[in-house]
Design a protein around this motif. Structure first.
Motif, PDB file in Angstrom:
ATOM      1  N   ALA A   1       0.675  -1.104   0.081  1.00 48.16           N
ATOM      2  CA  ALA A   1       0.218  -0.001  -0.027  1.00 48.16           C
ATOM      3  C   ALA A   1       0.983   1.226  -0.108  1.00 48.16           C
ATOM      4  CB  ALA A   1      -1.143   0.036   1.173  1.00 48.16           C
ATOM      5  N   LEU A   2       0.500   2.102  -0.961  1.00 45.10           N
ATOM      6  CA  LEU A   2       1.277   3.625  -0.892  1.00 45.10           C
ATOM      7  C   LEU A   2       1.207   4.250   0.507  1.00 45.10           C
ATOM      8  CD1 LEU A   2       0.789   5.034  -4.507  1.00 45.10           C
ATOM      9  CD2 LEU A   2       2.916   3.900  -3.296  1.00 45.10           C
ATOM     10  N   SER A   3       2.086   4.342   1.152  1.00 43.10           N
ATOM     11  CA  SER A   3       1.986   5.357   2.418  1.00 43.10           C
ATOM     12  C   SER A   3       2.685   6.785   1.929  1.00 43.10           C
ATOM     13  CB  SER A   3       2.762   4.875   3.723  1.00 43.10           C
ATOM     14  OG  SER A   3       2.538   5.315   4.451  1.00 43.10           O
ATOM     15  N   ALA A   4       3.389   7.354   2.998  1.00 45.24           N
ATOM     16  CA  ALA A   4       4.265   8.666   2.796  1.00 45.24           C
ATOM     17  C   ALA A   4       5.391   8.971   3.895  1.00 45.24           C
ATOM     18  CB  ALA A   4       3.322   9.694   2.460  1.00 45.24           C
ATOM     19  N   ARG A   5       6.518   9.177   3.292  1.00 45.59           N
ATOM     20  CA  ARG A   5       7.486   9.440   4.641  1.00 45.59           C
ATOM     21  C   ARG A   5       6.947  10.358   5.515  1.00 45.59           C
ATOM     22  NH1 ARG A   5      12.688   8.562   4.573  1.00 45.59           N
ATOM     23  NH2 ARG A   5      12.687   8.284   2.313  1.00 45.59           N
ATOM     24  N   VAL A   6       6.067  11.521   5.059  1.00 40.26           N
ATOM     25  CA  VAL A   6       5.535  12.489   6.105  1.00 40.26           C
ATOM     26  C   VAL A   6       4.439  11.730   7.150  1.00 40.26           C
ATOM     27  CG1 VAL A   6       5.583  14.484   4.641  1.00 40.26           C
ATOM     28  CG2 VAL A   6       3.548  13.003   4.796  1.00 40.26           C
ATOM     29  N   GLY A   7       4.056  10.268   6.880  1.00 40.50           N
ATOM     30  CA  GLY A   7       3.512   9.643   7.935  1.00 40.50           C
ATOM     31  C   GLY A   7       4.360   8.691   8.848  1.00 40.50           C
ATOM     32  N   SER A   8       5.838   9.384   8.819  1.00 40.39           N
ATOM     33  CA  SER A   8       6.578   8.881   9.671  1.00 40.39           C
ATOM     34  C   SER A   8       6.604   9.606  10.947  1.00 40.39           C
ATOM     35  CB  SER A   8       8.103   8.536   9.003  1.00 40.39           C
ATOM     36  OG  SER A   8       8.922   8.461  10.032  1.00 40.39           O
ATOM     37  N   ILE A   9       6.485   8.956  12.078  1.00 40.48           N
ATOM     38  CA  ILE A   9       6.822   9.877  13.330  1.00 40.48           C
ATOM     39  C   ILE A   9       8.125  10.323  13.544  1.00 40.48           C
ATOM     40  CG2 ILE A   9       6.080   9.766  15.833  1.00 40.48           C
ATOM     41  CD1 ILE A   9       3.699   7.954  15.430  1.00 40.48           C
ATOM     42  N   GLY A  10       9.113   9.301  13.713  1.00 41.30           N
ATOM     43  CA  GLY A  10      10.349   9.475  13.734  1.00 41.30           C
ATOM     44  C   GLY A  10      10.941  10.396  12.786  1.00 41.30           C
ATOM     45  N   ASP A  11      10.430  10.563  11.798  1.00 39.33           N
ATOM     46  CA  ASP A  11      11.202  11.528  10.503  1.00 39.33           C
ATOM     47  C   ASP A  11      10.613  12.803  10.594  1.00 39.33           C
ATOM     48  OD1 ASP A  11      13.243  11.651   8.328  1.00 39.33           O
ATOM     49  OD2 ASP A  11      11.363  11.903   7.254  1.00 39.33           O
ATOM     50  N   ASN A  12       9.621  13.237  11.476  1.00 36.34           N
ATOM     51  CA  ASN A  12       8.640  14.462  11.394  1.00 36.34           C
ATOM     52  C   ASN A  12       9.502  15.570  12.088  1.00 36.34           C
ATOM     53  OD1 ASN A  12       7.000  16.427  11.655  1.00 36.34           O
ATOM     54  ND2 ASN A  12       5.260  15.367  12.305  1.00 36.34           N
ATOM     55  N   ARG A  13      10.141  16.399  11.344  1.00 40.04           N
ATOM     56  CA  ARG A  13      10.780  17.488  12.129  1.00 40.04           C
ATOM     57  C   ARG A  13      10.318  18.914  11.762  1.00 40.04           C
ATOM     58  NH1 ARG A  13      14.156  13.692  10.177  1.00 40.04           N
ATOM     59  NH2 ARG A  13      15.706  12.632  11.573  1.00 40.04           N
ATOM     60  N   LEU A  14       8.924  18.773  10.820  1.00 39.86           N
ATOM     61  CA  LEU A  14       8.506  20.353  10.521  1.00 39.86           C
ATOM     62  C   LEU A  14       7.011  20.417  11.160  1.00 39.86           C
ATOM     63  CD1 LEU A  14       9.572  20.100   6.792  1.00 39.86           C
ATOM     64  CD2 LEU A  14      10.656  21.388   8.507  1.00 39.86           C
ATOM     65  N   GLY A  15       6.404  19.302  11.518  1.00 40.00           N
ATOM     66  CA  GLY A  15       4.841  19.415  11.894  1.00 40.00           C
ATOM     67  C   GLY A  15       3.936  19.623  11.026  1.00 40.00           C
ATOM     68  N   GLY A  16       3.006  20.064  11.282  1.00 43.54           N
ATOM     69  CA  GLY A  16       1.907  20.379  10.172  1.00 43.54           C
ATOM     70  C   GLY A  16       1.423  19.311   9.535  1.00 43.54           C
ATOM     71  N   TRP A  17       0.403  19.474   8.481  1.00 39.63           N
ATOM     72  CA  TRP A  17      -0.137  18.575   7.611  1.00 39.63           C
ATOM     73  C   TRP A  17      -0.797  17.481   8.653  1.00 39.63           C
ATOM     74  CZ3 TRP A  17       2.154  17.079   2.342  1.00 39.63           C
ATOM     75  CH2 TRP A  17       2.309  18.119   1.806  1.00 39.63           C
ATOM     76  N   TYR A  18      -1.240  17.778   9.735  1.00 41.54           N
ATOM     77  CA  TYR A  18      -1.908  17.017  10.631  1.00 41.54           C
ATOM     78  C   TYR A  18      -2.704  15.806  10.231  1.00 41.54           C
ATOM     79  CZ  TYR A  18       0.122  20.261  13.993  1.00 41.54           C
ATOM     80  OH  TYR A  18       0.902  21.419  14.573  1.00 41.54           O
ATOM     81  N   SER A  19      -3.785  16.016   9.668  1.00 43.67           N
ATOM     82  CA  SER A  19      -4.789  15.128   9.204  1.00 43.67           C
ATOM     83  C   SER A  19      -3.956  14.002   8.279  1.00 43.67           C
ATOM     84  CB  SER A  19      -6.002  15.632   8.746  1.00 43.67           C
ATOM     85  OG  SER A  19      -6.624  16.334   9.457  1.00 43.67           O
ATOM     86  N   TYR A  20      -3.211  14.505   7.239  1.00 43.76           N
ATOM     87  CA  TYR A  20      -2.523  13.468   6.099  1.00 43.76           C
ATOM     88  C   TYR A  20      -1.862  12.681   7.173  1.00 43.76           C
ATOM     89  CZ  TYR A  20      -0.283  12.032   1.993  1.00 43.76           C
ATOM     90  OH  TYR A  20       0.255  11.263   1.052  1.00 43.76           O
ATOM     91  N   ARG A  21      -0.686  13.221   7.710  1.00 48.33           N
ATOM     92  CA  ARG A  21       0.068  12.684   8.284  1.00 48.33           C
ATOM     93  C   ARG A  21      -0.268  11.527   9.149  1.00 48.33           C
ATOM     94  NH1 ARG A  21       5.429  14.755   8.739  1.00 48.33           N
ATOM     95  NH2 ARG A  21       5.849  16.877   8.419  1.00 48.33           N
ATOM     96  N   THR A  22      -1.162  11.761   9.987  1.00 48.43           N
ATOM     97  CA  THR A  22      -1.891  11.031  11.087  1.00 48.43           C
ATOM     98  C   THR A  22      -2.375   9.867  10.549  1.00 48.43           C
ATOM     99  OG1 THR A  22      -2.112  13.028  12.440  1.00 48.43           O
ATOM    100  CG2 THR A  22      -3.289  10.813  12.917  1.00 48.43           C
TER     101      THR A  22
END
Length: 221
Positions: free
Chosen positions: A118-139
């Motif tokens: 399944a296609l996910s996204a790097r912004v869905g990584s909790i450990g790689d999140n250094r910018l914040g934002g994009w809350y709904s998509y990331r989560t």
């Protein structure tokens, strides 16, 4: 690989994956909302469309998803978070692939190598999140990663040769990303498809439950 099922086959990555597989001699079955009426957020629709198929499939690839739904753009601040936007993201990006996985399990062979990706996204990584934002998509993508990881544990009990993974395709030049690519380098869909197929072909059962990028590198949870 002989038979593949592509969910979201009319989208940029889905159509490119379908074409790339067909060029390699793989028999491809595609399902999408625009062409076949598949609504991955509706379990009755998922059950009906997948129930009408005849497997088994060596590869089931879920390319459905969206960054912007009903005009709600990725949030830049907590003040922009709304229940409706977050629910829409979860329906399409988390629940959709989860329902597909549930109803496609019967189409994965009990013996012999197969892959559910399944296609996910790097912004869905909790450990790689250094910018914040994009809350709904990331989560929603972080939740999808958890579904894939948990499902891989269960699937291994009955399908010992099946590999279940989440994949990050990189920033692909599609309508999905054109408003948000900014200065990030992008690749055309056909190149992204070739990259993802290379990763898929190299996966082993030891990789099942993992989260990998288009280079085959593991992405932190």
């Amino acid at each position: 690989m002989e038979n593949a099922l592509i969910i979201g086959s009319s989208g940029g990555i889905g159509s490119a994956m379908s074409a790339a597989l067909a060029e390699r001699g793989v028999t491809v079955t595609g399902l999408s909302r625009s062409e076949h009426g598949l609504d991955v957020t509706d379990e009755a629709s998922v059950a009906s469309h997948l129930g009408a198929l005849e497997g088994p499939f060596d590869l089931i690839f879920v390319a459905s998803g969206a960054l912007e739904i009903n005009g709600a753009e990725p949030e830049k601040t907590l003040r922009h978070v709304t229940a409706d936007a977050m629910l829409d993201q979860f329906k399409l990006n988390t629940i959709g692939p989860s329902l597909v996985l549930k109803h496609s399990l019967k189409h994965l062979p009990r013996k012999g190598r197969s892959v559910f990706a399944a296609l996910s996204a790097r912004v869905g990584s909790i450990g790689d999140n250094r910018l914040g934002g994009w809350y709904s998509y990331r989560t929603s993508k972080a939740a999808l990663n958890q579904m894939i990881h948990g499902a891989a544990i269960e699937i291994a009990r009955t399908h010992k040769d099946t590999i279940c993974v989440a994949l990050h395709p990189g920033t692909v030049a599609t309508k999905f990303t054109e408003k948000y690519a900014d200065q990030h380098p992008t690749v055309p869909p056909d190149e992204a498809a070739a990259n993802l197929l290379s990763v898929i072909n190299e996966l082993t059962v030891d990789n099942s439950g993992g989260f990998f990028d288009w280079q085959g590198k593991e992405v932190p949870w």
